[in-house]
Design an enzyme around this catalytic site. Sequence first.
Site, mmCIF file in Angstrom:
data_model
loop_
_atom_site.group_PDB
_atom_site.id
_atom_site.type_symbol
_atom_site.label_atom_id
_atom_site.label_comp_id
_atom_site.label_asym_id
_atom_site.label_seq_id
_atom_site.Cartn_x
_atom_site.Cartn_y
_atom_site.Cartn_z
ATOM 1 C CD GLU A 1 -6.893 1.767 -3.601
ATOM 2 O OE1 GLU A 1 -6.919 0.928 -2.654
ATOM 3 O OE2 GLU A 1 -6.588 2.805 -3.556
ATOM 4 C CG HIS B 1 -1.274 -2.540 -9.529
ATOM 5 N ND1 HIS B 1 -2.107 -1.498 -8.885
ATOM 6 C CD2 HIS B 1 -0.591 -2.557 -8.358
ATOM 7 C CE1 HIS B 1 -1.656 -1.343 -7.567
ATOM 8 N NE2 HIS B 1 -0.763 -1.962 -7.452
ATOM 9 C CB CYS C 1 -3.694 3.615 -6.039
ATOM 10 S SG CYS C 1 -3.235 2.208 -5.855
ATOM 11 C CB CYS D 1 -0.796 -0.209 1.184
ATOM 12 S SG CYS D 1 -1.872 1.331 1.571
ATOM 13 N N GLY E 1 -0.478 1.814 -7.118
ATOM 14 C CA GLY E 1 -0.953 1.960 -8.624
ATOM 15 C C GLY E 1 -0.053 2.958 -9.515
HETATM 16 O O1 ZDP Z 1 -4.049 -4.150 -3.535
HETATM 17 C C1 ZDP Z 1 -5.033 -3.533 -2.973
HETATM 18 O O2 ZDP Z 1 -5.917 -4.533 -2.712
HETATM 19 C C2 ZDP Z 1 -5.208 -2.204 -2.772
HETATM 20 N N1 ZDP Z 1 -6.593 -1.763 -2.412
HETATM 21 C C3 ZDP Z 1 -4.264 -1.854 -1.519
HETATM 22 C C4 ZDP Z 1 -4.417 -0.434 -1.207
HETATM 23 C C5 ZDP Z 1 -3.461 0.248 -2.135
HETATM 24 C C6 ZDP Z 1 -3.166 1.728 -1.628
HETATM 25 N N2 ZDP Z 1 -4.290 2.604 -2.119
HETATM 26 C C7 ZDP Z 1 -1.953 2.404 -2.439
HETATM 27 O O3 ZDP Z 1 -1.814 3.629 -2.210
HETATM 28 O O4 ZDP Z 1 -1.036 1.617 -2.626
HETATM 29 C C8 ZDP Z 1 -3.215 2.000 -0.416
#
Ligand code: ZDP
Length: 284
Positions: free
Chosen positions: A218, A169, A227, A77, A230
């Site tokens: 997400e 991703h 993200c 994250c 991301g």
């Molecule tokens: O991999 C997942 O299930 C994401 N929803 C995790 C959260 C990613 C986040 N938004 C980021 O900034 O990398 C916190």
Amino acid sequence: MKRHIPFHKYHGLGNDFIIIDGISSRIDPLDLVSKVSMLCSRRFGVGADGILLALESNEADIQLRIFNADGSEPENCGNGLRCFAHFVYDQNLVHKEIFSVETKAGIIIPALSIEDGQVQAVEVDMGEPILEPAQIPIKGFKTDKVINEILKVNGQEYTISSISMGNPHVIIFQDNIKQLQLDHIGPLFENHIAFPKGVNVEFVEIIKENEAVIRVWERGVGETLACGTGACAVLVAGVLAGKLSRKSTLLLPGGPLSIEWNKSNNHIMMTGPAVSVFKGEVEI
Ligand code: ZDP
């Protein structure tokens, strides 16, 4: 027995988190799991895209457990890590400006830039991207990496790329992403049979060689304002597809993130803000 647990609310470009110090509040992660979606609910709870829990670590200065708003546990994250690093500094949990954090995606190293005792920005070494299809995981591709391949979603063919930053991703480069009905198309990708662990979805419009606009759907959350992992995945896919340079600014709905893919050590560096919003107490 119910207890009052203090929490703090932070955000990174509007991607917002409830952060709990699990060390001093001695909270059992198992007790928390059943409460995550209620706490994250914007009408019935505190409201957040996810929950970050600080725990002791045997391998690093501190451990981070992450929960998506639906209670699922992602491996990594990016925005959360910046917020977590800021929190750890504010709460004096680790007395260093560069420290190690144990996550399910391995050890991650954030570095705080501090001016007048205030955290201005956080740079995070997000480690190396994962390209092998089986490790992302994405099924149905025999190539050694998935860059500009075709995936059929709901009867329509999309040109996709797929990268893991610890979490999976899928990246789709296309124009007019403003017009997209992300709440319709997002879940079709997230739950597609090609992604056995689900997937985070990024639609990307290239502005110029070092700048692109992103909209994110997400996994386990829905559309968010930003993200971090991301943005890292988009940069890697963009470089490999010949669309972005190794250092680019990625514009998310909540604001810009600066991402650099270091040629010499293959690591991705992410720099952006992390802001403390308020604190409170919940009964768990
Ligand atoms: O991999 C997942 O299930 C994401 N929803 C995790 C959260 C990613 C986040 N938004 C980021 O900034 O990398 C916190």
